[in-house]
Enzyme design. Structure first.
Site, PDB file in Angstrom:
ATOM      1  N   CYS A  91      -2.089   1.693  25.437  1.00 37.72           N
ATOM      2  CA  CYS A  91      -3.303   1.247  24.742  1.00 37.72           C
ATOM      3  C   CYS A  91      -4.462   2.239  24.916  1.00 37.72           C
ATOM      4  CB  CYS A  91      -3.644  -0.169  25.182  1.00 37.72           C
ATOM      5  SG  CYS A  91      -4.612  -1.063  23.962  1.00 37.72           S
TER       6      CYS A  91
ATOM      7  N   HIS B 107       1.461  -4.084  25.985  1.00 41.16           N
ATOM      8  CA  HIS B 107       1.196  -4.616  27.318  1.00 41.16           C
ATOM      9  C   HIS B 107       2.327  -5.587  27.652  1.00 41.16           C
ATOM     10  CE1 HIS B 107      -2.939  -3.090  27.250  1.00 41.16           C
ATOM     11  NE2 HIS B 107      -3.081  -3.609  26.053  1.00 41.16           N
TER      12      HIS B 107
HETATM   13  N1  GLN Z   1     -10.517   0.125  23.711  1.00 38.73           N
HETATM   14  C1  GLN Z   1      -9.300   0.306  22.957  1.00 38.73           C
HETATM   15  C2  GLN Z   1      -9.216  -0.523  21.690  1.00 38.73           C
HETATM   16  O1  GLN Z   1      -9.771  -1.601  21.608  1.00 38.73           O
HETATM   17  C3  GLN Z   1      -8.138   0.019  23.878  1.00 38.73           C
HETATM   18  C4  GLN Z   1      -8.033  -1.437  24.272  1.00 38.73           C
HETATM   19  C5  GLN Z   1      -6.998  -1.690  25.320  1.00 38.73           C
HETATM   20  O2  GLN Z   1      -6.656  -0.794  26.099  1.00 38.73           O
HETATM   21  N2  GLN Z   1      -6.504  -2.898  25.382  1.00 38.73           N
HETATM   22  O3  GLN Z   1      -8.581  -0.097  20.754  1.00 38.73           O
END
Ligand code: GLN
Length: 232
Positions: free
Chosen positions: A91, A188
């Site tokens: 992510c 995740h």
């Molecule tokens: N900040 C990034 C987004 O919203 C990654 C979010 C995350 O790592 N869950 O795309």
């Protein structure tokens, strides 16, 4: 044998239980008779350059920008990836391996240039289960969940990790990106607990030989339950 795994900035990049990926690596490695030494590195610490495997998790927008700036200044993660070290990035960690990603104000922020990807914003935040069919050598459907606002576009030097069956992934029907021994993904879960084949692929890259897949009944059951929920 021993293997060194670097957990990169776990306090900045460890949302949604992504720290569990390091635990899953340790567990899968033991099944294969390999002991894992984990080094937790925080901003301000030098990132070791000689480790075999690096793991980055997800993070909020501002933490992601801080992590990208610190890793660019450090330089070691990029050099390690270029010499063939294995990297798993989830992510925010995935996005910051690319050329640029949006910061908290949606301004394009430079990443590390390790993956040939560029990230901007999805029309609507992607939240929910994600299932995707992977490319070779992975064969088992990838399962996890996603929570991100980024749309990631792959350039010619990156290959998609998988094709989305349920969820959003990169935003164009593909999920994740890979080049050499580097894997970025929106999964995740933590993804290596839910996708042990992915853990074994990374461990095999790290030790320099393919590992035979060892099935664990409770993991297979968890995977089947999750996949049934999203795919029917
Ligand atoms: N900040 C990034 C987004 O919203 C990654 C979010 C995350 O790592 N869950 O795309």
């Amino acid at each position: 044998m021993n293997l060194t795994v670097v957990s990169v900035y776990p306090t900045l990049l460890g949302t949604y239980g992504d720290g569990g990926n390091v635990m899953a690596l340790r567990h899968r490695a033991r099944l294969h008779g390999i002991e894992v030494d984990v080094i937790n590195i925080e901003p301000g610490d030098a990132v070791p350059e000689s480790a075999e495997l690096y793991v980055l998790g997800g993070g909020e927008d501002s933490a992601q920008t801080a992590a990208a700036n610190a890793l660019r200044a450090d330089g070691s993660l990029k050099r390690a990836a270029e010499r063939g070290a294995a990297v798993l990035a989830v992510c925010a960690g995935y996005q910051l391996l690319g050329e640029y990603f949006p910061d908290a104000n949606s301004a394009a922020t430079p990443g590390l240039g390790i993956l040939d990807i560029r990230t901007d914003r999805l029309p609507k935040r992607a939240v929910g289960e994600l299932a995707a069919d992977p490319k070779e050598p992975l064969t088992q459907t990838l399962t996890g969940y996603e929570n991100h606002a980024g749309a990631t576009h792959l350039g010619p030097n990156a290959s998609a990790l998988a094709t989305v069956r349920a969820g959003i992934g990169n935003g164009d029907g593909s999920e994740g990106a890979t080049t050499a021994h580097v894997i970025g993904t929106y999964l995740h879960g933590p993804c290596l607990a839910r996708n042990p084949q992915l853990a074994d692929l990374l461990l095999g890259w790290a030790i320099g030989r393919d590992l035979p897949f060892i099935e664990e009944a409770e993991v297979t059951q968890l995977r089947e339950e999750r996949l049934r929920t999203v795919l029917g």
